[in-house]
Scaffold this motif. Sequence first.
Motif, PDB file in Angstrom:
ATOM      1  N   UNK A  46       0.816  -1.229   0.000  1.00 29.13           N
ATOM      2  CA  UNK A  46       0.000   0.000   0.000  1.00 29.13           C
ATOM      3  C   UNK A  46       0.841   1.267   0.000  1.00 29.13           C
ATOM      4  N   UNK A  47       1.999   1.222   0.694  1.00 26.12           N
ATOM      5  CA  UNK A  47       2.869   2.393   0.722  1.00 26.12           C
ATOM      6  C   UNK A  47       3.411   2.739  -0.648  1.00 26.12           C
ATOM      7  N   UNK A  48       3.937   1.730  -1.368  1.00 26.04           N
ATOM      8  CA  UNK A  48       4.494   1.998  -2.696  1.00 26.04           C
ATOM      9  C   UNK A  48       3.403   2.458  -3.666  1.00 26.04           C
ATOM     10  N   UNK A  49       2.234   1.870  -3.569  1.00 25.64           N
ATOM     11  CA  UNK A  49       1.153   2.295  -4.458  1.00 25.64           C
ATOM     12  C   UNK A  49       0.783   3.756  -4.210  1.00 25.64           C
ATOM     13  N   UNK A  53       1.282   6.849  -6.915  1.00 25.54           N
ATOM     14  CA  UNK A  53       0.142   7.694  -7.294  1.00 25.54           C
ATOM     15  C   UNK A  53       0.485   9.171  -7.187  1.00 25.54           C
ATOM     16  N   UNK A  54       1.221   9.556  -6.135  1.00 17.93           N
ATOM     17  CA  UNK A  54       1.623  10.953  -5.969  1.00 17.93           C
ATOM     18  C   UNK A  54       2.518  11.412  -7.113  1.00 17.93           C
ATOM     19  N   UNK A  55       3.509  10.573  -7.474  1.00 22.14           N
ATOM     20  CA  UNK A  55       4.427  10.947  -8.552  1.00 22.14           C
ATOM     21  C   UNK A  55       3.699  11.007  -9.888  1.00 22.14           C
ATOM     22  N   UNK A  62       9.324   7.970 -11.854  1.00 21.02           N
ATOM     23  CA  UNK A  62       9.817   7.279 -10.676  1.00 21.02           C
ATOM     24  C   UNK A  62      10.167   5.853 -11.064  1.00 21.02           C
ATOM     25  N   UNK A  63      11.396   5.427 -10.759  1.00 23.24           N
ATOM     26  CA  UNK A  63      11.834   4.071 -11.097  1.00 23.24           C
ATOM     27  C   UNK A  63      12.637   3.483  -9.940  1.00 23.24           C
ATOM     28  N   UNK A  64      12.643   2.169  -9.872  1.00 27.23           N
ATOM     29  CA  UNK A  64      13.521   1.444  -8.944  1.00 27.23           C
ATOM     30  C   UNK A  64      14.938   1.512  -9.505  1.00 27.23           C
ATOM     31  N   UNK A  65      15.917   1.656  -8.615  1.00 26.39           N
ATOM     32  CA  UNK A  65      17.290   1.899  -9.082  1.00 26.39           C
ATOM     33  C   UNK A  65      18.292   0.941  -8.446  1.00 26.39           C
ATOM     34  N   UNK A  91      10.940  19.832  -5.211  1.00 27.02           N
ATOM     35  CA  UNK A  91       9.651  19.402  -5.766  1.00 27.02           C
ATOM     36  C   UNK A  91       9.068  18.233  -4.977  1.00 27.02           C
ATOM     37  N   UNK A  92       9.938  17.286  -4.562  1.00 26.77           N
ATOM     38  CA  UNK A  92       9.447  16.159  -3.767  1.00 26.77           C
ATOM     39  C   UNK A  92       8.936  16.624  -2.412  1.00 26.77           C
ATOM     40  N   UNK A  93       9.681  17.529  -1.760  1.00 27.71           N
ATOM     41  CA  UNK A  93       9.249  18.017  -0.453  1.00 27.71           C
ATOM     42  C   UNK A  93       7.897  18.718  -0.545  1.00 27.71           C
ATOM     43  N   UNK A  94       7.741  19.537  -1.572  1.00 32.90           N
ATOM     44  CA  UNK A  94       6.466  20.234  -1.756  1.00 32.90           C
ATOM     45  C   UNK A  94       5.336  19.233  -1.986  1.00 32.90           C
ATOM     46  N   UNK A  95       5.595  18.226  -2.810  1.00 36.32           N
ATOM     47  CA  UNK A  95       4.580  17.234  -3.134  1.00 36.32           C
ATOM     48  C   UNK A  95       4.177  16.443  -1.890  1.00 36.32           C
ATOM     49  N   UNK A  96       5.166  15.960  -1.153  1.00 31.66           N
ATOM     50  CA  UNK A  96       4.869  15.152   0.027  1.00 31.66           C
ATOM     51  C   UNK A  96       4.206  15.982   1.131  1.00 31.66           C
TER      52      UNK A  96
END
Length: 438
Positions: A46-49, A53-55, A62-65, A91-96
Amino acid sequence: MWAGAPLLRCGARLRLRLLPRRQRQQQRARGAMRLESPQFQALFTPGLRAVAELFEKKNYELRIAGGAVRDLLSGMKPEDVDFATTATPVEMKEMFTSAGVRLINNKGEKHGTITARLHEQNFEITTLRIDVVTDGRHAEVEFTTDWEKDAERRDLTVNSMFLGLDGMLYDFFNGYEDLKNRKIRFVGQASERIQEDYLRILRYFRFYGRIVEKPGDHEPSTLQAIKENAKGLAGISGERIWVELKKILLGNHVNHLVRLMYELDVAQYIGLPLNGSLEEFDRVTKNVQNLCPKPMTVLTSLLKVKDDVINLDLRLKISKEEKNLGLFIVKHRQDLTKAMGPEPLKPYQDFIMDSREANTNSRICELLKYQGEEHLLREMQQWTVPSFPVSGHDLRKMGISSGKEIGTALQQLRDEWKKSGYHMDKEELLSCLKKLMT
């Protein structure tokens, strides 16, 4: 495809073969293969989903690396999963923050890493980067949206791949081919990658032991690059070196790799003694197979005297317990051995009973591994250290009041108890004491 490989959908394979080689590489890099393994599907908590969704809403990729992709392609469930993105840290901080997501561990932010916590799970997500300035230990980075540029700055081809959340593989440097062929290669020129961070020499050895099937399967140019740059390891902190060295010591081909460290002049810069006991090392690595030794147990076989342990500690900053284990094995590996006869474990048991240190039992088990005493090790692991059944209070009841006399009597009883194999009970020991007093 090699044994244990995951399922990959390659519907475009025939069409790819008709294209020129360069175009085929570019097509593969864009994601012409799709992973469909159970290990990959298991990542979608559920966390990854929620993160995905946010990205997606913000149109950030967003990709696994890195290592997680390597493990998934090998059919393994990764222990840690790192993510890469085109979004900047801001951008990530603003989004989260807008979504009410908790952010933790902001130490990585200056390097482009944001850690978000959703559904009791941490997600470490790093902005794509290029190295602007490197000094062999650290790098000044600049953010980018170019996936290939980020892949180019990574150390080994098998660690340079990305995996989309739809299962698409993005592989710019043929890392998947190297993984299938059990090859370890640097991305691009080995010397350039090493000079960006000299610790990559040890990472090469570590992943060689993890992935390659046979010892000695190296590209000559890679070994030459390692030899020419080995001195750079002198500037790497001992703590970072020890992290890598511990994994090498417990991996495959360790005899070959440690000998290679000496041949390529690496050993002297990472704390290993110049005249390490390689024959003893070969003997001990055979002894400890399948016994799950501690890294220090294996490494101590290279060390000849107490000063070698002390010098190793000065360079690598090993823990106090690791240092004490090394000193213990160096001191007792020759004189503390199994007894002949029906009680071969007794010298080790006596040592534990006479010791006043809390970790003696653990150190004895490591010594038994070092000596290759697998049967005695199992017995020792099942043995419960007995409690001496007599106390000073018991002796006072018998009329012994002098503290000195009590101490002497207790020691006499401990000796008798030891001779009995720790089987005599209180009544038998006190009866023995009465005989000694008459």
